[in-house]
Design a protein around this motif. Structure first.
Motif, PDB file in Angstrom:
ATOM      1  N   ASP A  61       0.789  -1.191  -0.083  1.00 53.59           N
ATOM      2  CA  ASP A  61       0.035  -0.069  -0.092  1.00 53.59           C
ATOM      3  C   ASP A  61       0.815   1.114  -0.101  1.00 53.59           C
ATOM      4  N   TRP A  62       1.879   1.118   0.849  1.00 52.96           N
ATOM      5  CA  TRP A  62       2.872   2.576   0.774  1.00 52.96           C
ATOM      6  C   TRP A  62       3.549   2.465  -0.536  1.00 52.96           C
ATOM      7  N   VAL A  63       4.106   1.273  -1.155  1.00 52.15           N
ATOM      8  CA  VAL A  63       4.757   1.585  -2.475  1.00 52.15           C
ATOM      9  C   VAL A  63       3.405   2.169  -3.482  1.00 52.15           C
ATOM     10  N   VAL A  64       2.295   1.957  -3.471  1.00 52.45           N
ATOM     11  CA  VAL A  64       1.103   2.367  -4.314  1.00 52.45           C
ATOM     12  C   VAL A  64       1.007   3.621  -4.090  1.00 52.45           C
ATOM     13  N   ARG A  65       0.976   4.241  -3.013  1.00 55.98           N
ATOM     14  CA  ARG A  65       0.796   5.493  -2.415  1.00 55.98           C
ATOM     15  C   ARG A  65       2.052   6.672  -3.133  1.00 55.98           C
ATOM     16  N   PHE A  66       3.229   5.879  -2.624  1.00 56.80           N
ATOM     17  CA  PHE A  66       4.595   6.740  -3.268  1.00 56.80           C
ATOM     18  C   PHE A  66       4.476   6.633  -4.587  1.00 56.80           C
ATOM     19  N   ASN A  67       4.227   5.771  -5.319  1.00 54.87           N
ATOM     20  CA  ASN A  67       4.295   5.767  -6.816  1.00 54.87           C
ATOM     21  C   ASN A  67       3.187   6.840  -7.527  1.00 54.87           C
ATOM     22  N   ALA A  68       2.144   6.720  -6.726  1.00 59.66           N
ATOM     23  CA  ALA A  68       1.003   7.881  -7.234  1.00 59.66           C
ATOM     24  C   ALA A  68       1.454   9.330  -6.754  1.00 59.66           C
ATOM     25  N   HIS A  69       1.759   9.492  -5.513  1.00 59.35           N
ATOM     26  CA  HIS A  69       1.983  10.850  -5.030  1.00 59.35           C
ATOM     27  C   HIS A  69       3.233  11.255  -4.310  1.00 59.35           C
ATOM     28  N   GLY A  70       4.257  10.560  -4.803  1.00 59.71           N
ATOM     29  CA  GLY A  70       5.545  10.800  -4.129  1.00 59.71           C
ATOM     30  C   GLY A  70       5.598  10.605  -2.610  1.00 59.71           C
ATOM     31  N   GLN A  71       6.554  11.546  -2.253  1.00 57.44           N
ATOM     32  CA  GLN A  71       6.828  11.362  -0.704  1.00 57.44           C
ATOM     33  C   GLN A  71       5.642  11.999   0.205  1.00 57.44           C
ATOM     34  N   ASP A  72       5.105  12.883  -0.568  1.00 62.38           N
ATOM     35  CA  ASP A  72       3.644  13.337   0.181  1.00 62.38           C
ATOM     36  C   ASP A  72       2.671  12.460   0.394  1.00 62.38           C
ATOM     37  N   GLY A  73       2.429  11.138  -0.501  1.00 60.84           N
ATOM     38  CA  GLY A  73       1.579  10.155  -0.475  1.00 60.84           C
ATOM     39  C   GLY A  73       1.706   9.490   0.893  1.00 60.84           C
ATOM     40  N   LEU A  74       2.961   9.500   1.392  1.00 61.11           N
ATOM     41  CA  LEU A  74       3.204   8.666   2.707  1.00 61.11           C
ATOM     42  C   LEU A  74       2.765   9.717   4.115  1.00 61.11           C
ATOM     43  N   ILE A  75       2.058  10.694   4.007  1.00 60.08           N
ATOM     44  CA  ILE A  75       1.859  11.347   4.986  1.00 60.08           C
ATOM     45  C   ILE A  75       0.204  11.042   5.152  1.00 60.08           C
ATOM     46  N   ASP A  76       0.043  10.935   6.646  1.00 65.86           N
ATOM     47  CA  ASP A  76      -1.120  10.604   6.984  1.00 65.86           C
ATOM     48  C   ASP A  76      -2.297  11.347   6.631  1.00 65.86           C
ATOM     49  N   ARG A  77      -3.033  10.892   5.787  1.00 67.32           N
ATOM     50  CA  ARG A  77      -4.300  12.046   5.566  1.00 67.32           C
ATOM     51  C   ARG A  77      -5.589  12.110   6.586  1.00 67.32           C
ATOM     52  N   LYS A  78      -5.965  13.254   6.672  1.00 60.79           N
ATOM     53  CA  LYS A  78      -7.140  13.520   7.505  1.00 60.79           C
ATOM     54  C   LYS A  78      -8.043  12.596   7.159  1.00 60.79           C
TER      55      LYS A  78
END
Length: 183
Positions: A61-78
């Protein structure tokens, strides 16, 4: 045979990911970035999951988020959560009622409590709100639970000041002890 792991993006590498982790102020993002850095360095997903303290599915899941949004994709979303029961019209009317205060003959109370405001919302708008939800709404609207010290309506203005004890301005030893100490 399991499917091949999702590849990491090509525009980054372990050095860049570790640098981003050093600059980040979010602890969860740092852990995720360091886990991905281990993968960039050639470790298996299961080894990265073990080092990151999570399962292989979470790493995916982290890899998918990182691929889609870069390092900002790994920050917890509200979290979106459940939408508020009260709309803007309810909040406006509620603020007006609070500012005007209760009328004892009409509302049956001398000060607003959450339970009274819950009943008022039900009577006016047929909206049911729990006490914790109404408390959150009130805080979001800028109201705090303040209760003034009760005071009798017929109290004389100077009565409290006359009743209060006044301490001495300076403390000293009593005369009996002073004379025995000097002897």
């Amino acid at each position: 045979m399991p499917p091949p792991p999702t590849p990491l993006r090509d525009d980054s590498d372990a050095v860049r990911v570790r640098e981003a982790a050093r600059k980040s102020q979010d602890g969860s993002q740092v852990r995720r970035l360091l886990t991905l850095a281990v993968i960039y360095e050639g470790a298996s997903r299961s080894e990265a999951a073990r080092l990151g303290g999570v399962t292989a599915q979470v790493v995916r899941d982290w890899v998918v988020r990182f691929n889609a949004h870069g390092q900002d994709g790994l920050i917890d979303r509200k979290r979106s959560g459940r939408p508020s029961t009260l709309n803007a019209a309810h909040r406006t009317a509620l603020a007006a009622v609070i500012e005007n205060g209760p009328i004892p003959a009409i509302h049956g109370v001398v000060r607003w409590r959450l339970i009274d405001l819950m009943q008022w919302l039900w009577d006016e708008f047929s909206v049911s709100v729990s006490k914790p939800a109404l408390s959150r709404e009130m805080r979001a609207m800028g109201y705090r639970k303040l209760s003034a010290r009760p005071r009798h309506h017929a109290q004389k203005p100077g009565a409290i000041d006359a009743f209060k004890k006044v301490s001495q301005t300076s403390w000293g030893r009593s005369r009996a002890k002073r004379s025995s100490m000097s002897a």
